[in-house]
Design an enzyme around this catalytic site. Structure first.
Site, PDB file in Angstrom:
ATOM      1  N   GLU A 159       0.885  -1.164   0.000  1.00  0.00           N
ATOM      2  CA  GLU A 159       0.000   0.000   0.000  1.00  0.00           C
ATOM      3  C   GLU A 159       0.917   1.206   0.000  1.00  0.00           C
ATOM      4  O   GLU A 159       1.318   1.712   1.043  1.00  0.00           O
ATOM      5  CB  GLU A 159      -0.920  -0.033   1.220  1.00  0.00           C
ATOM      6  N   GLU A 202       4.078   9.120  -3.136  1.00  0.00           N
ATOM      7  CA  GLU A 202       4.981   8.486  -2.178  1.00  0.00           C
ATOM      8  C   GLU A 202       6.082   7.691  -2.874  1.00  0.00           C
ATOM      9  O   GLU A 202       6.773   6.901  -2.241  1.00  0.00           O
ATOM     10  CB  GLU A 202       4.196   7.587  -1.223  1.00  0.00           C
TER      11      GLU A 202
END
Length: 718
Positions: free
Chosen positions: A156, A165
């Site tokens: 994730e 990210e």
């Protein structure tokens, strides 16, 4: 705002850490002694893992995808060797083992979380079955950290922007170094969506509009540098479902713009351009792009998870049936770790006919996206990522820009200024605050002179450009009150503020206005000047949040796994590093009022230095679980007590107990989360519940402390 400059002192066997903190209410730097692990506690308390673990849809669909994928691999005669990147609490690793994986390797670079994950794995009986690597996945060495490559990756790594990210680089490295050629991934694929829209409300967060008087005469026009600025390309992350439905028009259908195949062995591109020819469904101005993504968690695409706002959600009908008691905007699963985004088109494109076509240029690099729109076929060369060239976007937050454009608020300030300027034959104003356009406008209203305190260079430069463009000859700027000469101070007839200061986070941080007044009134008799705002009041409202409280609510168990060790870790860190009141934009987080608002504190700015303490009890009159207290400031501009002299940072409409509260959309309110509910959670008689409160205010020290406790009427107040 804080800058941490560390000094360490050896005291026998203990280490102390000192941090230099800027007090927003006094503007002073102070040294605070802290536990040596303060930074650690801040990271743990604000890491956001709890928010993800409250996302039931995410958890259930990851679990279902793991079960289906591992079962299919088993049925095909394959061993299953799982790599879990960014394991967090270890929940996905435990799901994989429960689903039948042969081996599981998990990595977690955030050391406090990695240590907690090991304890959670041990407590759930998986401690000796998961190889936990305390590294970034890109630092893993095959043959050292992992004995062999994995053939199933579960991770994730996504954020609101999907790739913010570093997912592209992490997946590319994993396929090159850590996974087999036939490895599967969960999630398997992602699709990014864009929807062109028009919204007078949302554009207020991105551009500066003309400022007009109460009679409609133009007071301030934006200079060319603002009109020509493309703005910042950075996303504006919001809960799109909470935008008032009458505040925007969608101009196109939701359109796929980029797809990411996480399972593909070939490297995912770090930069792409996609030019789409779209058709509008109604006339309008292409000003905004609403953005979200959805993921297919398993290879067959049976487990679909969408971050779409409710009006575009692929499972809206099903969600409505299962959440019929909720407002339509809240039937989609709530999450704060994945939101939606608004991107602003550099130059809005006006289209006049339904069915008209235009070109949408979509770009992404390794970490972010940006957009542009053209009516004719755009040039062949890629558009560079746009950035602010006018000082506005680089100086002020989205909320502050929206506040500068807020019509009702501005009219109340202008009403005061028009009366103040016209009441004096020659009014001389001292304006306190950062980017106070309303104070600048007093020059256009006829003030004899206007001196603006503007300590920040970019803000001062922007207001100087606005003053020059509007030919305001009697405006000057100072960087500090110490620069004001006695002859200048003696001429001042009015001291005015909105108030707004760049260092402010919570609404009452703007009491820095009072600190500046204390310095000035030592040299100016209070009776010789008119001060606005003349007073401020802090209000509290006990509420039942539909979802926001989850960011501070313990997990307990999640999908059958005991995560109480995680709760304990977060709770310990929160006690060390999380303030009792934090700032939140409450328009994005629905809550029901459980009582009428109550005033906690009244501050008079002509006597700001006086310490105050008060306490009371607030009776909850509506049913519901009181899981928070909302707090805000009302600014009183003049002593006439007229409602038109009040500018509030709280509810934008009258509060009705038992109903959802409508909040000002251009400020953040204060929130205190109730950690201890009533003893009897089955209590339904709201009249027997009480909120005890106390407030302690020491303005010269910049201290404002609250205390709240919820109790039943049968309990004695402590």
């Amino acid at each position: 705002m804080q800058r941490v400059l560390r000094l360490t002192l050896q005291r026998t066997r203990l280490m102390a850490s000192f941090g230099q903190v800027i007090n927003p209410m006094t503007g002073e730097n102070t040294w605070q002694e802290r536990d040596e692990n303060y930074d650690y506690h801040q990271e743990v308390a604000n890491a956001g893992f709890g928010d993800m673990l409250h996302d039931w849809e995410r958890n259930q669909k990851y679990d279902a995808a793991l079960r289906k994928t591992i079962a299919a691999m088993r049925e095909a005669g394959r061993e299953v060797h799982v790599l879990d990147i960014g394991t967090g609490t270890g929940i996905l690793a435990m799901m994989a083992l429960r689903a039948g994986a042969d081996t599981v390797t998990a990595c977690e670079a955030f050391m406090p979380m990695a240590n907690c994950a090991q304890r959670i794995l041990n407590a759930n009986g998986y401690g000796d079955r998961v190889r936990l690597i305390r590294k970034r996945s890109t630092d893993i060495e095959m043959g050292v950290d992992m004995p062999h490559r994995a053939n199933l990756l579960v991770a994730e790594l996504l954020d609101t922007e999907l790739i913010g990210e570093g997912a592209i680089g992490i997946y590319n490295h994993a396929h090159n170094e850590l996974l087999t050629a036939d490895a599967l991934c969960i999630p398997a694929r992602a699709t990014c969506y864009a929807q062109a829209a028009q919204s007078a409300l949302a554009t207020q967060w991105n551009s500066l509009k003309m400022l007009a008087s109460l009679d409609g005469d133009i007071l301030l026009k934006p200079p060319a540098q603002l009109l020509q600025c493309s703005g910042e390309a950075a996303l504006h992350d919001v809960q799109l479902s909470q935008l008032p439905i009458d505040s925007f028009h969608v101009l196109t259908a939701p359109t796929p713009i980029f797809q990411f195949d996480f399972q593909r062995k070939q490297a995912r591109e770090q930069q792409r351009e996609n030019i789409l020819r779209l058709q509008i469904v109604r006339p309008g101005s292409v000003e905004l792009i609403f953005y979200w993504w959805q993921i297919e968690l398993d290879d067959r695409g049976e487990q679909l998870l969408s971050c779409a706002p409710y009006w575009a959600h692929p499972e809206l009908a099903q969600l409505q049936r299962s959440n019929s008691s909720k407002p339509l905007a809240n039937v989609v699963p709530w999450r704060d770790h994945w939101m939606q985004a608004i991107y602003y088109i550099p130059k809005p494109l006006q289209l006049h006919t339904a069915g008209e076509q235009f070109y949408l240029r979509c770009y992404h690099d390794e970490y972010s996206l940006w957009f542009d729109a053209h009516q004719t076929e755009p040039p062949s060369q890629p558009a560079r990522r746009h950035c602010c060239t006018c000082d506005l976007h680089m100086t002020y937050t989205r909320n502050r820009i929206g506040q500068l454009n807020q019509g009702t608020r501005n009219k109340r300030y202008l009403r005061y200024l028009e009366q103040a300027v016209h009441a004096k034959e020659s009014a001389h104003l001292l304006v306190l605050g950062d980017g106070c356009l309303l104070g600048l406008a007093s020059s256009a209203l006829g003030a004899g002179s206007v001196r603006c305190l503007e300590p920040h260079r970019f803000s001062r430069r922007l207001l100087g450009a606005i003053a020059k463009h509007n030919q305001l000859k009697n405006v000057s700027f100072v960087e500090s009150v110490q620069q004001l000469q006695p002859i200048e101070l003696a001429a001042i007839t009015h001291i005015f503020a909105e108030p707004y200061f760049l260092n402010s986070i919570l609404p009452w941080d703007n009491f820095y206005f009072g600190t500046l007044l204390l310095q000035l009134l030592e040299q100016i008799p209070a009776l010789s000047v008119q001060i606005s705002p003349c007073a401020a009041r802090i209000y509290a409202l006990p509420v039942e949040f539909l979802d926001l409280h989850k960011i501070r609510t313990p997990i307990g168990s999640c999908e059958g796994f005991d995560l109480r060790l995680f709760d304990d870790m977060v709770q310990r860190s929160a006690e060390q590093a999380v303030a009792l009141v934090e700032a939140q934009p409450l328009w994005e987080y629905p809550c029901r009022a459980l009582a009428q608002p109550q005033q906690l504190l009244n501050v008079n700015f002509d006597n700001f230095g006086e310490d105050k303490h008060s306490h009371g009890c607030l009776q909850l009159t509506a049913s519901g679980d009181c899981n928070g207290v909302a707090l805000w400031v009302d600014w009183q501009l003049a002593a006439d007590e007229s409602p038109r002299s009040i500018v509030s940072s709280g509810p934008s409409e009258t509060v009705v107990p038992g109903q959802l509260v409508k909040w000002d959309m251009f400020v953040r309110q204060g929130v205190h989360f109730i950690s201890q509910p009533t003893k009897d959670r089955r209590q339904t008689d709201a009249g027997k519940r009480q909120l005890d409160w106390s407030i302690n205010f020491k303005p010269r020290l910049g201290e404002l402390n609250f205390n709240f406790s919820l109790r039943s009427s049968s309990e004695k107040s402590e």
